[in-house]
Scaffold this active site. Structure first.
Site, mmCIF file in Angstrom:
data_model
loop_
_atom_site.group_PDB
_atom_site.id
_atom_site.type_symbol
_atom_site.label_atom_id
_atom_site.label_comp_id
_atom_site.label_asym_id
_atom_site.label_seq_id
_atom_site.Cartn_x
_atom_site.Cartn_y
_atom_site.Cartn_z
ATOM 1 N N GLU A 15 0.530 10.527 -5.599
ATOM 2 C CA GLU A 15 1.175 9.822 -6.705
ATOM 3 C C GLU A 15 1.227 10.684 -7.963
ATOM 4 O O GLU A 15 2.003 10.407 -8.870
ATOM 5 C CB GLU A 15 0.433 8.507 -6.997
ATOM 6 C CG GLU A 15 0.580 7.489 -5.878
ATOM 7 C CD GLU A 15 -0.309 6.271 -6.047
ATOM 8 O OE1 GLU A 15 -0.015 5.250 -5.412
ATOM 9 O OE2 GLU A 15 -1.305 6.326 -6.776
ATOM 10 N N GLY A 81 2.463 -3.709 -3.374
ATOM 11 C CA GLY A 81 3.178 -4.546 -2.416
ATOM 12 C C GLY A 81 3.997 -5.581 -3.169
ATOM 13 O O GLY A 81 3.519 -6.181 -4.136
ATOM 14 N N ILE A 175 -3.254 -6.030 1.068
ATOM 15 C CA ILE A 175 -2.663 -7.264 1.615
ATOM 16 C C ILE A 175 -1.680 -6.867 2.719
ATOM 17 O O ILE A 175 -0.623 -6.294 2.442
ATOM 18 C CB ILE A 175 -1.954 -8.078 0.503
ATOM 19 C CG1 ILE A 175 -2.931 -8.381 -0.647
ATOM 20 C CG2 ILE A 175 -1.352 -9.364 1.071
ATOM 21 C CD1 ILE A 175 -4.120 -9.238 -0.289
ATOM 22 N N MET A 196 -4.367 -2.780 -6.224
ATOM 23 C CA MET A 196 -5.821 -2.833 -6.123
ATOM 24 C C MET A 196 -6.557 -2.260 -7.344
ATOM 25 O O MET A 196 -7.769 -2.071 -7.265
ATOM 26 C CB MET A 196 -6.266 -2.104 -4.836
ATOM 27 C CG MET A 196 -5.659 -2.726 -3.585
ATOM 28 S SD MET A 196 -6.126 -1.909 -2.047
ATOM 29 C CE MET A 196 -7.856 -2.319 -1.931
ATOM 30 N N GLU A 197 -5.845 -1.981 -8.433
ATOM 31 C CA GLU A 197 -6.517 -1.342 -9.575
ATOM 32 C C GLU A 197 -6.130 -1.886 -10.948
ATOM 33 O O GLU A 197 -6.953 -1.904 -11.878
ATOM 34 C CB GLU A 197 -6.233 0.183 -9.599
ATOM 35 C CG GLU A 197 -6.730 0.967 -8.422
ATOM 36 C CD GLU A 197 -5.790 0.929 -7.226
ATOM 37 O OE1 GLU A 197 -4.583 0.670 -7.452
ATOM 38 O OE2 GLU A 197 -6.233 1.132 -6.091
ATOM 39 N N ASP A 220 5.879 -1.677 -0.018
ATOM 40 C CA ASP A 220 5.842 -2.581 1.141
ATOM 41 C C ASP A 220 5.962 -4.004 0.626
ATOM 42 O O ASP A 220 5.946 -4.235 -0.580
ATOM 43 C CB ASP A 220 4.518 -2.382 1.910
ATOM 44 C CG ASP A 220 3.308 -2.671 1.026
ATOM 45 O OD1 ASP A 220 2.881 -3.817 0.983
ATOM 46 O OD2 ASP A 220 2.814 -1.737 0.345
HETATM 47 N N1 ADE Z 1 -0.632 -1.234 -2.781
HETATM 48 C C1 ADE Z 1 0.519 -1.012 -2.129
HETATM 49 N N2 ADE Z 1 0.766 -1.977 -1.207
HETATM 50 C C2 ADE Z 1 -0.289 -2.837 -1.302
HETATM 51 C C3 ADE Z 1 -0.639 -4.010 -0.615
HETATM 52 N N3 ADE Z 1 0.140 -4.489 0.364
HETATM 53 N N4 ADE Z 1 -1.790 -4.626 -0.948
HETATM 54 C C4 ADE Z 1 -2.581 -4.127 -1.928
HETATM 55 N N5 ADE Z 1 -2.306 -3.010 -2.593
HETATM 56 C C5 ADE Z 1 -1.170 -2.362 -2.297
#
Ligand code: ADE
Length: 254
Positions: A15, A81, A175, A196-197, A220
């Site tokens: 990244e 996501g 997730i 997640m951050e 995603d």
């Molecule tokens: N970062 C990218 N995709 C994610 C997901 N599906 N869940 C949590 N963090 C993510």
């Protein structure tokens, strides 16, 4: 985005690859098991760092950037996501506010509330978020040439990226089932994306009164296929988008 020293944080190495390549006079300082690279990016003093994945890693890194490296503003770029309707793979989401979807100290405190703050949603800095949003529209707005070659676009089913702005939720879970993302949508219907951050960065910045902004490329849809092309997407799409976005944000306008 003007700051005396801007901390730029991402979770995963690819990244930030393009940013590191553009950094002038780089100087690496190892602190708390992480490499902080100081230098100038298009004329701005910056500190680049990979925090790693998850809220604790993000909070520890944010604290170090502010306390040890004297950063007076923070910027986070990475992937997320998509949760919201119409938030598709390849789109950009700019955070207005962030919330920890896995924080639950009920019955002592309301669900999602960070104890003793009275808050569950932490706002990003309005001016910096506006600047980031404008930069995103400049790079990804209608009529802009695609940054990704046709074969890669086709393999990920990419379209012209849309830029969204709103709530991003964070938790210590990747997730990766439709059941889990449906549950998030049910409880937090205005959430545009999950990662997640970000909410950990937001909470620490709130504690120190440090302004921050955050942008995520959607990798995603947080469903059963979320993990399949994750690494390849970051390498071939998100890293390109992140570099283009930061260049548009930081490069002095002529
Ligand atoms: N970062 C990218 N995709 C994610 C997901 N599906 N869940 C949590 N963090 C993510």
């Amino acid at each position: 985005m003007s700051a005396a020293c801007l901390g730029i944080v991402s979770a995963i190495a690819q990244e930030q690859q393009g940013l590191l390549e553009n950094l002038r006079q780089p100087r690496c300082v190892r602190h708390g098991s992480r490499d902080y690279t100081l230098g100038t990016l298009w004329g701005s003093d910056v500190v680049l760092v990979l925090c790693g994945i998850g809220k604790v890693a993000a909070a520890a890194t944010t604290t170090s950037l502010i306390v040890e490296f004297g950063c007076d503003a923070l910027l986070f770029t990475g992937v997320a996501g998509g949760l919201g309707d119409g938030v598709a793979v390849g789109d950009l989401v700019i955070a207005d506010s962030l919330l920890q979807h896995d924080l639950d100290a009920r019955p002592l405190y309301p669900q999602y509330e960070v104890p003793d703050t009275g808050k569950s949603r932490f706002a990003a800095d309005a001016a910096r978020t506006h600047a980031l949003h404008s930069a995103a529209l400049t790079v990804f707005g209608a009529g802009c040439p695609p940054l990704i070659d046709a074969a890669t676009q086709q393999s990920f089913g990419l379209h012209a990226p849309r830029v969204h702005r709103g709530l991003i939720v964070s938790g210590d879970q990747f997730i990766s089932t439709r059941t889990a993302s449906d549950a998030l949508r049910l409880c937090l219907p205005d959430a545009l994306a999950v990662e997640m951050e970000g909410a950990a960065v937001a909470q620490v910045c709130h504690d120190y009164g440090t302004p921050f902004a955050l942008a995520r490329t959607i990798s995603d849809r947080a469903d059963d296929t979320a993990h399949i092309d994750f690494g390849r997407f970051i390498h071939s799409v998100a890293s390109v988008y992140s570099l283009a976005l930061l260049q548009a944000l930081l490069m002095p306008k002529s």
